[in-house]
Design a protein around this motif. Structure first.
Motif, mmCIF file in Angstrom:
data_model
loop_
_atom_site.group_PDB
_atom_site.id
_atom_site.type_symbol
_atom_site.label_atom_id
_atom_site.label_comp_id
_atom_site.label_asym_id
_atom_site.label_seq_id
_atom_site.Cartn_x
_atom_site.Cartn_y
_atom_site.Cartn_z
ATOM 1 N N LYS A 1 13.292 9.509 -5.487
ATOM 2 C CA LYS A 1 12.093 10.119 -4.926
ATOM 3 C C LYS A 1 12.365 10.686 -3.534
ATOM 4 O O LYS A 1 11.829 11.736 -3.149
ATOM 5 C CB LYS A 1 10.972 9.083 -4.851
ATOM 6 N N LEU A 2 13.188 9.979 -2.774
ATOM 7 C CA LEU A 2 13.523 10.435 -1.426
ATOM 8 C C LEU A 2 14.260 11.766 -1.458
ATOM 9 O O LEU A 2 14.003 12.663 -0.642
ATOM 10 C CB LEU A 2 14.380 9.374 -0.723
ATOM 11 N N ASN A 3 15.153 11.901 -2.417
ATOM 12 C CA ASN A 3 15.913 13.150 -2.533
ATOM 13 C C ASN A 3 15.060 14.302 -3.038
ATOM 14 O O ASN A 3 15.413 15.480 -2.844
ATOM 15 C CB ASN A 3 17.107 12.952 -3.467
ATOM 16 N N ALA B 1 8.316 14.946 5.715
ATOM 17 C CA ALA B 1 8.838 13.943 6.645
ATOM 18 C C ALA B 1 8.070 12.631 6.527
ATOM 19 O O ALA B 1 8.658 11.542 6.566
ATOM 20 C CB ALA B 1 8.770 14.468 8.076
ATOM 21 N N GLY B 2 6.737 12.727 6.379
ATOM 22 C CA GLY B 2 5.936 11.517 6.286
ATOM 23 C C GLY B 2 6.291 10.690 5.058
ATOM 24 O O GLY B 2 6.421 9.467 5.134
ATOM 25 N N MET B 3 6.474 11.357 3.928
ATOM 26 C CA MET B 3 6.822 10.649 2.710
ATOM 27 C C MET B 3 8.246 10.096 2.772
ATOM 28 O O MET B 3 8.533 9.007 2.239
ATOM 29 C CB MET B 3 6.667 11.566 1.507
ATOM 30 N N GLN C 1 9.656 8.959 5.412
ATOM 31 C CA GLN C 1 9.579 7.740 6.204
ATOM 32 C C GLN C 1 9.074 6.567 5.356
ATOM 33 O O GLN C 1 9.566 5.438 5.457
ATOM 34 C CB GLN C 1 8.640 7.965 7.397
ATOM 35 N N VAL C 2 8.089 6.859 4.493
ATOM 36 C CA VAL C 2 7.571 5.820 3.592
ATOM 37 C C VAL C 2 8.677 5.312 2.680
ATOM 38 O O VAL C 2 8.867 4.095 2.497
ATOM 39 C CB VAL C 2 6.397 6.367 2.760
ATOM 40 N N PHE C 3 9.450 6.240 2.099
ATOM 41 C CA PHE C 3 10.514 5.847 1.186
ATOM 42 C C PHE C 3 11.600 5.042 1.896
ATOM 43 O O PHE C 3 12.140 4.082 1.344
ATOM 44 C CB PHE C 3 11.120 7.080 0.518
ATOM 45 N N TYR C 4 11.921 5.435 3.141
ATOM 46 C CA TYR C 4 12.917 4.679 3.902
ATOM 47 C C TYR C 4 12.459 3.232 4.130
ATOM 48 O O TYR C 4 13.247 2.281 4.024
ATOM 49 C CB TYR C 4 13.183 5.364 5.243
ATOM 50 N N GLN C 5 11.177 3.090 4.455
ATOM 51 C CA GLN C 5 10.646 1.740 4.685
ATOM 52 C C GLN C 5 10.647 0.899 3.401
ATOM 53 O O GLN C 5 10.977 -0.292 3.423
ATOM 54 C CB GLN C 5 9.226 1.835 5.247
ATOM 55 N N GLY D 1 0.810 -1.207 0.000
ATOM 56 C CA GLY D 1 0.000 0.000 0.000
ATOM 57 C C GLY D 1 0.841 1.254 0.000
ATOM 58 O O GLY D 1 0.528 2.230 -0.703
ATOM 59 N N LEU D 2 1.906 1.240 0.774
ATOM 60 C CA LEU D 2 2.794 2.397 0.793
ATOM 61 C C LEU D 2 3.493 2.581 -0.548
ATOM 62 O O LEU D 2 3.714 3.707 -1.003
ATOM 63 C CB LEU D 2 3.842 2.242 1.909
ATOM 64 N N ALA D 3 3.866 1.441 -1.180
ATOM 65 C CA ALA D 3 4.555 1.529 -2.461
ATOM 66 C C ALA D 3 3.658 2.145 -3.520
ATOM 67 O O ALA D 3 4.125 2.879 -4.395
ATOM 68 C CB ALA D 3 5.006 0.148 -2.913
ATOM 69 N N SER D 4 2.352 1.899 -3.429
ATOM 70 C CA SER D 4 1.450 2.467 -4.420
ATOM 71 C C SER D 4 1.403 3.980 -4.329
ATOM 72 O O SER D 4 1.174 4.670 -5.326
ATOM 73 C CB SER D 4 0.049 1.885 -4.235
ATOM 74 N N LEU D 5 1.621 4.505 -3.121
ATOM 75 C CA LEU D 5 1.671 5.957 -2.960
ATOM 76 C C LEU D 5 2.860 6.562 -3.688
ATOM 77 O O LEU D 5 2.809 7.710 -4.126
ATOM 78 C CB LEU D 5 1.730 6.325 -1.469
#
Length: 321
Positions: free
Chosen positions: A235-237, A242-244, A246-250, A84-88
């Motif tokens: 995408k992280l860069n 902050a929320g996004m 964290q998603v990318f780190y996971q 689900g997070l990856a779809s974001l």
């Protein structure tokens, strides 16, 4: 109808029956008179069947039984945790291994994979440049009409064209004469069967196929996971939320685990349940069956010839009273 009329009708029908109906006794006598022809043709066919059966070299078959790798744990679990997070983030990683076994089975029989497999293991000459296997010397018997084992070169035909097989020829021959992949629909088990003139080669080729398809699918998934990691890092860069982040780190952590587990798992798609062994008995040719079928064919053909002779003789006799 009067008795006189019945006698007349019976007299009229009698010649018809004598002329047109087959007399079984006459038929038997005809076959008996032609017994030497029947025996001669049958013996010739039987001898031909024996010669053909002895001419054909022994072919050995090695089988390996495989089970689909566990799709509920390991990589499947990791890739599905954050679907689900990856779809974001605009990517999809969930359920990628749901059809892994089906894909691997098709890849195993694909032209590209088999051509690379044959070239990688140098199977061109054993596959198309040999005509038998010498059990005593444990060596190939080469077809000297198309391949020169001393120089390692393929010979030329009368038109000057080399007998060296193309990838098309190699894959076609391998799929038609050597490889068979079957699946048990009840339990999902897959059997890979490999035939060869050499029993040790049949066993070795079957082992190589299992190892190579697992390695091929593992590398493919590692490449995909690495590409996703690079994408997620980009995408992280690009985000300061902050929320996004964290998603990318996971997601990056999840894909990194996928790569680590894939590199540590040798039997990636197929797990070996029953490994291939060197066959002790030939799978073909069925020499006794070949001789029996040839004999029956000769017997049937000879009887047909004798019967045709009877029909022609009867026809000539009827036309020339």
């Amino acid at each position: 109808m009067s008795k006189h009329e019945l006698r007349v009708q019976s007299a009229m029908e009698k010649p018809y029956r004598q002329d047109d109906e087959i007399d079984l006794r006459e038929l038997f006598e005809t076959f008996w008179r032609g017994k030497w022809l029947i025996m001669a043709i049958t013996v010739v066919f039987a001898a031909g069947g024996v010669a053909y059966a002895l001419y054909k070299p022994n072919v050995y078959q090695a089988n390996v039984l495989l089970a689909p790798a566990n799709e509920e744990g390991g990589l499947q679990g990791l890739s599905g945790q954050l679907g689900g997070l990856a779809s974001l983030a605009g990517i999809s990683i969930g359920g990628e291994r749901s059809n892994q076994t089906i894909i691997a089975k098709e890849v195993l029989q694909s032209r590209a994979f088999l051509a690379d497999f044959i070239r990688r293991h140098n199977l061109e000459v054993p596959l198309m440049g040999t005509e038998a296997w010498n059990e005593k010397s444990q060596a190939w018997v080469y077809n000297l009409e198309i391949y020169d084992p001393e120089t390692g070169e393929w010979l030329l035909d009368e038109g000057g064209k080399s007998y060296k097989p193309t990838d098309w020829d190699l894959v076609k021959t391998f799929k038609e004469k050597s490889l068979n992949v079957s699946e048990n629909k009840d339990n999902g088990m897959i059997t890979i069967s490999v035939k060869s003139l050499s029993p040790s080669a049949a066993q070795q080729w079957a082992q190589w196929l299992v190892k190579d398809i697992n390695e091929h699918m593992r590398k493919q998934d590692v490449t995909k996971a690495t590409a996703r990691i690079n994408y997620l890092e980009e995408k992280l860069n690009d985000t300061n939320v902050a929320g996004m982040q964290q998603v990318f780190y996971q997601l990056i952590e999840n894909e990194t685990r996928t790569v680590m587990l894939a590199n540590a798992q040798q039997e990636y798609v197929f797990e070996t349940v029953d490994p291939a062994v060197v066959p002790q008995e030939k799978s073909e040719p069925k020499r006794a069956l070949t001789v029996v079928l040839a004999t029956i064919l000769g017997l049937m053909l000879s009887i047909i010839i004798v019967f045709i002779r009877l029909v022609l003789f009867t026809s000539n006799k009827s036309s020339n009273p």
